[in-house]
Design an enzyme around this catalytic site. Sequence first.
Site, PDB file in Angstrom:
ATOM      1  CG  ASP A 104     115.754 -12.339 -39.028  1.00 42.17           C
ATOM      2  OD1 ASP A 104     116.434 -12.522 -40.055  1.00 42.17           O
ATOM      3  OD2 ASP A 104     115.735 -13.136 -38.075  1.00 42.17           O
ATOM      4  CB  SER A 105     118.335  -7.071 -39.584  1.00 46.50           C
ATOM      5  OG  SER A 105     118.476  -7.233 -38.182  1.00 46.50           O
ATOM      6  CG  ASP A 158     117.942  -4.324 -34.204  1.00 42.71           C
ATOM      7  OD1 ASP A 158     118.381  -5.261 -34.897  1.00 42.71           O
ATOM      8  OD2 ASP A 158     117.024  -4.486 -33.384  1.00 42.71           O
ATOM      9  CG  ASP A 280     108.729 -13.255 -35.663  1.00 42.40           C
ATOM     10  OD1 ASP A 280     109.620 -14.122 -35.592  1.00 42.40           O
ATOM     11  OD2 ASP A 280     108.836 -12.134 -35.129  1.00 42.40           O
ATOM     12  CB  CYS A 319      90.757 -27.017 -35.343  1.00 42.72           C
ATOM     13  SG  CYS A 319      92.118 -26.621 -36.477  1.00 42.72           S
ATOM     14  CB  CYS A 321      93.833 -27.573 -39.459  1.00 41.80           C
ATOM     15  SG  CYS A 321      94.117 -28.919 -38.275  1.00 41.80           S
ATOM     16  CB  CYS A 324      91.247 -30.865 -36.700  1.00 40.90           C
ATOM     17  SG  CYS A 324      92.343 -30.320 -35.362  1.00 40.90           S
ATOM     18  CG  HIS A 349      96.189 -28.422 -34.717  1.00 40.11           C
ATOM     19  ND1 HIS A 349      94.829 -28.170 -34.793  1.00 40.11           N
ATOM     20  CD2 HIS A 349      96.564 -28.056 -33.454  1.00 40.11           C
ATOM     21  CE1 HIS A 349      94.402 -27.706 -33.638  1.00 40.11           C
ATOM     22  NE2 HIS A 349      95.421 -27.630 -32.804  1.00 40.11           N
TER      23      HIS A 349
END
Length: 421
Positions: A104-105, A158, A280, A319, A321, A324, A349
């Site tokens: 990001d800026s 910005d 995000d 799941c 992952c 899990c 997870h």
Amino acid sequence: MTSGGDENGGEVMSMSYTIASKAQRARHGLLRLGQKPPIPTPVFMPVGTQGTMKGVLPEQLIDMDCRILLCNTYHLGHRPGYELVKKAGGVHKMMNWPRCILTDSGGFQMVSLSKLMTLDEQGVNFESPHTGEMTLLTPEMSIEIQEALGADIVMQLDHVVHVLTTGPIVEEAMERSVRWLDRCFEAHKRKDQALFPIIQGGLNLEIREKCVEEMGKRAKVGIAIGGLSGGESKDEFWRVVAKCCELLDKVRPELPRYVMGVGFAVDLVICSLLGADMFDCVYPTRTARFGTALVRDGGLLQLTRNQFKKDFRPIDEECECYTCKNHTRAYLHSITGKESVACHLLSIHNIKHQLDLMERVRQSIDADRVEHFLNEFLKEQFPDGDIPKWVADASEFMGYTITKAAKSDYKWTSPLPGNGS
């Protein structure tokens, strides 16, 4: 990858975005940035604020087939400092991450650190919350820092005002953002980075329309919708996203659209169906630190509660992952708030949960079964049928009928590792 290099020594990167399939407003696309693995969209980008995902190794993110993550320009610029990151070979090498990074800026800190900053046409003066040192962040300096960090996607600086702000300052900030974008493009020399403009305008749809027109003329690879997720009502939130996506469909349909700061499951789904492509948020890892797991059934599982003391099921039986497959709710309950590994396991997870949710969205677009998926998803999130009005309104706006019918036998299939599209 185009051969050759830019004047800063970096390779000239080929960049493209193609739309593989559409279902009404929603798009399944593929963003290619050089030779790194292509990014299927809609995509959720986990946040590694200072070049690290709290409690998660880069190798574990690769195991989840995470294609892109976000790092924070303001915080990396202060600690450890962008000059040091540059000497380390850039943020990719420093954190051992071979895939894409978006930075990001620093503009968001205008809101989050508003008591510590002043702003004029030149840029933003910040007082560091860490050292008390004053720093001037100009559009040019933001680009200089991001070039030093070496991210694949960089954002313009910005002028961000709080989303609930009204009056002339909203349009002034939007117009300044356009001027600052021109300065960012002028300063940006690296050809191995994509620079995204950011659409501003608060909750005023007319100002947003003006901004889309101006930013759309200037955007090259992608574009962002900024200034949201700051306290506005959900009804205002979705209407701004819908309006911006609708306008971009007319002026720059080929650009991926990044809605900044979005991470709740319902928000991700509704924004994706409205036509947004990238998101995000720190939410998956932040909520893990409080012992909360993201799940299909009801949305959240607070593992600190005693009801899980003797619950030997995984967090989510669907799941795949690491957490899990290897640990139970009872185990996680016993260590949450006591051992740091609990945060680590829950973060794994939660990130995988968000990545899988985006895969489900993409598959529903491919199969042209978005309405079915939406009903299935809402039944999971709101098992009592208490769907928020803003969700019902957004769904009606998109032409989808929300029913209370039982889930069908249509089954989402997990992709093979490395097959993200």
